[in-house]
Design a protein around this motif. Structure first.
Motif, mmCIF file in Angstrom:
data_model
loop_
_atom_site.group_PDB
_atom_site.id
_atom_site.type_symbol
_atom_site.label_atom_id
_atom_site.label_comp_id
_atom_site.label_asym_id
_atom_site.label_seq_id
_atom_site.Cartn_x
_atom_site.Cartn_y
_atom_site.Cartn_z
ATOM 1 N N SER A 89 -90.399 94.432 -68.583
ATOM 2 C CA SER A 89 -89.138 93.722 -68.329
ATOM 3 C C SER A 89 -89.019 92.488 -69.216
ATOM 4 C CB SER A 89 -89.063 93.254 -66.875
ATOM 5 O OG SER A 89 -89.147 94.322 -65.989
ATOM 6 N N GLN A 90 -87.827 92.311 -69.796
ATOM 7 C CA GLN A 90 -87.547 91.092 -70.546
ATOM 8 C C GLN A 90 -87.046 90.049 -69.567
ATOM 9 O OE1 GLN A 90 -85.364 91.643 -74.144
ATOM 10 N NE2 GLN A 90 -86.216 93.664 -74.427
ATOM 11 N N VAL A 91 -87.628 88.855 -69.613
ATOM 12 C CA VAL A 91 -87.319 87.845 -68.608
ATOM 13 C C VAL A 91 -86.578 86.644 -69.198
ATOM 14 C CG1 VAL A 91 -88.282 86.344 -66.810
ATOM 15 C CG2 VAL A 91 -89.289 88.593 -67.216
ATOM 16 N N PHE A 92 -87.017 86.143 -70.360
ATOM 17 C CA PHE A 92 -86.376 84.950 -70.922
ATOM 18 C C PHE A 92 -86.655 84.849 -72.413
ATOM 19 C CE2 PHE A 92 -90.598 83.709 -69.613
ATOM 20 C CZ PHE A 92 -91.041 82.834 -70.592
ATOM 21 N N HIS A 93 -85.888 83.959 -73.064
ATOM 22 C CA HIS A 93 -86.161 83.657 -74.467
ATOM 23 C C HIS A 93 -85.787 82.216 -74.788
ATOM 24 C CE1 HIS A 93 -81.883 84.881 -75.102
ATOM 25 N NE2 HIS A 93 -81.941 84.078 -76.148
ATOM 26 N N THR A 94 -86.371 81.739 -75.876
ATOM 27 C CA THR A 94 -86.112 80.385 -76.354
ATOM 28 C C THR A 94 -85.767 80.442 -77.835
ATOM 29 O OG1 THR A 94 -88.484 80.085 -76.757
ATOM 30 C CG2 THR A 94 -87.605 79.218 -74.671
ATOM 31 N N GLU A 95 -85.148 79.381 -78.304
ATOM 32 C CA GLU A 95 -84.849 79.242 -79.731
ATOM 33 C C GLU A 95 -85.917 78.364 -80.349
ATOM 34 O OE1 GLU A 95 -81.343 77.517 -82.671
ATOM 35 O OE2 GLU A 95 -80.925 77.767 -80.532
ATOM 36 N N GLU A 96 -86.507 78.822 -81.436
ATOM 37 C CA GLU A 96 -87.540 78.049 -82.108
ATOM 38 C C GLU A 96 -86.999 76.679 -82.501
ATOM 39 O OE1 GLU A 96 -90.993 79.215 -82.997
ATOM 40 O OE2 GLU A 96 -90.256 80.301 -81.235
ATOM 41 N N TRP A 138 -88.902 73.825 -67.309
ATOM 42 C CA TRP A 138 -89.045 75.076 -66.578
ATOM 43 C C TRP A 138 -90.530 75.369 -66.474
ATOM 44 C CZ3 TRP A 138 -86.536 74.854 -71.323
ATOM 45 C CH2 TRP A 138 -87.242 75.332 -72.426
ATOM 46 N N LYS A 139 -90.879 76.245 -65.539
ATOM 47 C CA LYS A 139 -92.285 76.569 -65.286
ATOM 48 C C LYS A 139 -92.474 78.070 -65.405
ATOM 49 C CE LYS A 139 -95.794 76.329 -61.684
ATOM 50 N NZ LYS A 139 -96.036 75.987 -60.278
ATOM 51 N N ILE A 140 -93.457 78.475 -66.207
ATOM 52 C CA ILE A 140 -93.758 79.882 -66.430
ATOM 53 C C ILE A 140 -95.066 80.221 -65.727
ATOM 54 C CG2 ILE A 140 -94.269 81.643 -68.168
ATOM 55 C CD1 ILE A 140 -92.700 79.776 -70.155
ATOM 56 N N MET A 142 -83.060 80.561 -72.135
ATOM 57 C CA MET A 142 -82.094 81.587 -71.751
ATOM 58 C C MET A 142 -82.820 82.615 -70.884
ATOM 59 S SD MET A 142 -79.277 80.675 -73.215
ATOM 60 C CE MET A 142 -78.255 82.124 -73.167
ATOM 61 N N VAL A 143 -82.334 82.802 -69.664
ATOM 62 C CA VAL A 143 -82.975 83.703 -68.713
ATOM 63 C C VAL A 143 -82.074 84.919 -68.498
ATOM 64 C CG1 VAL A 143 -83.945 83.913 -66.396
ATOM 65 C CG2 VAL A 143 -84.042 81.709 -67.586
ATOM 66 N N ALA A 144 -82.682 86.095 -68.487
ATOM 67 C CA ALA A 144 -81.929 87.325 -68.216
ATOM 68 C C ALA A 144 -81.409 87.259 -66.777
ATOM 69 C CB ALA A 144 -82.831 88.541 -68.404
ATOM 70 N N VAL A 145 -80.107 87.374 -66.613
ATOM 71 C CA VAL A 145 -79.495 87.260 -65.283
ATOM 72 C C VAL A 145 -80.086 88.293 -64.323
ATOM 73 C CG1 VAL A 145 -77.339 87.490 -63.985
ATOM 74 C CG2 VAL A 145 -77.383 86.169 -66.100
ATOM 75 N N GLY A 146 -80.320 89.497 -64.785
ATOM 76 C CA GLY A 146 -80.882 90.532 -63.924
ATOM 77 C C GLY A 146 -82.259 90.186 -63.381
ATOM 78 N N ALA A 167 -86.842 83.616 -61.638
ATOM 79 C CA ALA A 167 -86.565 84.937 -62.201
ATOM 80 C C ALA A 167 -87.912 85.588 -62.480
ATOM 81 C CB ALA A 167 -85.758 84.804 -63.490
ATOM 82 N N SER A 168 -87.969 86.907 -62.322
ATOM 83 C CA SER A 168 -89.241 87.580 -62.569
ATOM 84 C C SER A 168 -89.018 88.956 -63.167
ATOM 85 C CB SER A 168 -90.056 87.708 -61.276
ATOM 86 O OG SER A 168 -89.466 88.642 -60.409
ATOM 87 N N CYS A 169 -90.099 89.492 -63.700
ATOM 88 C CA CYS A 169 -90.084 90.853 -64.190
ATOM 89 C C CYS A 169 -90.098 91.801 -62.995
ATOM 90 C CB CYS A 169 -91.293 91.104 -65.090
ATOM 91 S SG CYS A 169 -92.888 90.981 -64.233
ATOM 92 N N TYR A 170 -89.989 93.075 -63.244
ATOM 93 C CA TYR A 170 -89.929 94.067 -62.177
ATOM 94 C C TYR A 170 -91.200 94.060 -61.321
ATOM 95 C CZ TYR A 170 -89.453 98.540 -59.830
ATOM 96 O OH TYR A 170 -89.380 99.524 -58.878
ATOM 97 N N CYS A 171 -92.368 93.955 -61.938
ATOM 98 C CA CYS A 171 -93.618 94.009 -61.170
ATOM 99 C C CYS A 171 -94.018 92.658 -60.597
ATOM 100 C CB CYS A 171 -94.752 94.605 -62.009
ATOM 101 S SG CYS A 171 -95.412 93.532 -63.310
ATOM 102 N N GLY A 172 -93.356 91.572 -61.009
ATOM 103 C CA GLY A 172 -93.634 90.242 -60.470
ATOM 104 C C GLY A 172 -94.729 89.471 -61.186
ATOM 105 N N GLN A 173 -95.346 90.054 -62.187
ATOM 106 C CA GLN A 173 -96.438 89.401 -62.910
ATOM 107 C C GLN A 173 -95.955 88.207 -63.723
ATOM 108 O OE1 GLN A 173 -98.686 88.156 -66.052
ATOM 109 N NE2 GLN A 173 -97.141 89.659 -66.643
ATOM 110 N N LEU A 174 -94.762 88.292 -64.344
ATOM 111 C CA LEU A 174 -94.213 87.216 -65.174
ATOM 112 C C LEU A 174 -93.017 86.595 -64.462
ATOM 113 C CD1 LEU A 174 -94.074 85.635 -67.851
ATOM 114 C CD2 LEU A 174 -92.676 87.515 -68.765
ATOM 115 N N ARG A 175 -93.070 85.262 -64.291
ATOM 116 C CA ARG A 175 -91.997 84.546 -63.594
ATOM 117 C C ARG A 175 -91.653 83.270 -64.348
ATOM 118 N NH1 ARG A 175 -95.640 86.228 -60.378
ATOM 119 N NH2 ARG A 175 -96.733 84.277 -60.094
ATOM 120 N N ILE A 176 -90.401 82.855 -64.199
ATOM 121 C CA ILE A 176 -89.975 81.566 -64.716
ATOM 122 C C ILE A 176 -89.164 80.876 -63.628
ATOM 123 C CG2 ILE A 176 -87.941 82.554 -65.874
ATOM 124 C CD1 ILE A 176 -88.271 80.289 -67.991
ATOM 125 N N GLU A 177 -89.503 79.625 -63.349
ATOM 126 C CA GLU A 177 -88.751 78.819 -62.389
ATOM 127 C C GLU A 177 -87.937 77.800 -63.166
ATOM 128 O OE1 GLU A 177 -89.364 75.633 -58.747
ATOM 129 O OE2 GLU A 177 -91.044 76.904 -59.335
#
Length: 134
Positions: free
Chosen positions: A79-86, A50-52, A93-97, A6-16
């Motif tokens: 773009s919001q890409v993912f979040h974690t619980e402390e 996961w890999k950021i 949790m990854v944004a489906v979009g 998953a990535s942001c719109y510009c591709g700079q931030l990704r999570i595998e």
């Protein structure tokens, strides 16, 4: 093992992420509406590891039940890409979009239905919760 990126719109931030989702859902709470700028958030949970790649800006908020969540978004395109619980490194949790995949599996549940816009139609057969069931 299947992997997805998953990535942001510009591709700079990704999570595998690896493997199948632990679950996919939508949240209609007002915080998710404001956070996403949409009428709900669509999220998919994945087990560690996961890999950021790239740089993320973070926003931390406390949920209704006291859990603290760390949201990561791209400082370039926003773009919001993912979040974690402390304190819980077991899943992300990854944004489906952010997967940019129109064939992504539909949600299995819908939370905060008390805040759902009346015109939002969801797939049949999913679980509905007035609030967060956790």
């Amino acid at each position: 093992m299947e992997s997805r990126t998953a990535s942001c719109y510009c591709g700079q931030l990704r999570i595998e992420v690896q493997g199948q989702t632990l679950g996919t859902g939508v949240c209609h709470c007002l915080a998710c509406q404001q956070r996403t700028g949409s009428v709900f958030a669509a999220l998919a949970a994945y087990a560690a590891p996961w890999k950021i790649e790239g740089v993320a800006t973070e926003f931390v908020r406390t949920g209704d039940q006291g859990a603290t969540f760390r949201f990561r978004f791209c400082p370039v395109c926003g773009s919001q890409v993912f979040h974690t619980e402390e304190g819980n490194d077991a899943f992300v949790m990854v944004a489906v979009g952010a997967f940019a995949d129109p064939n992504f599996p539909p949600p299995q549940d819908s939370v905060y239905e008390c805040r759902r816009h009346a015109w939002v139609q969801l797939p049949k057969g999913i679980a509905h919760y007035d609030r967060d069931p956790d």
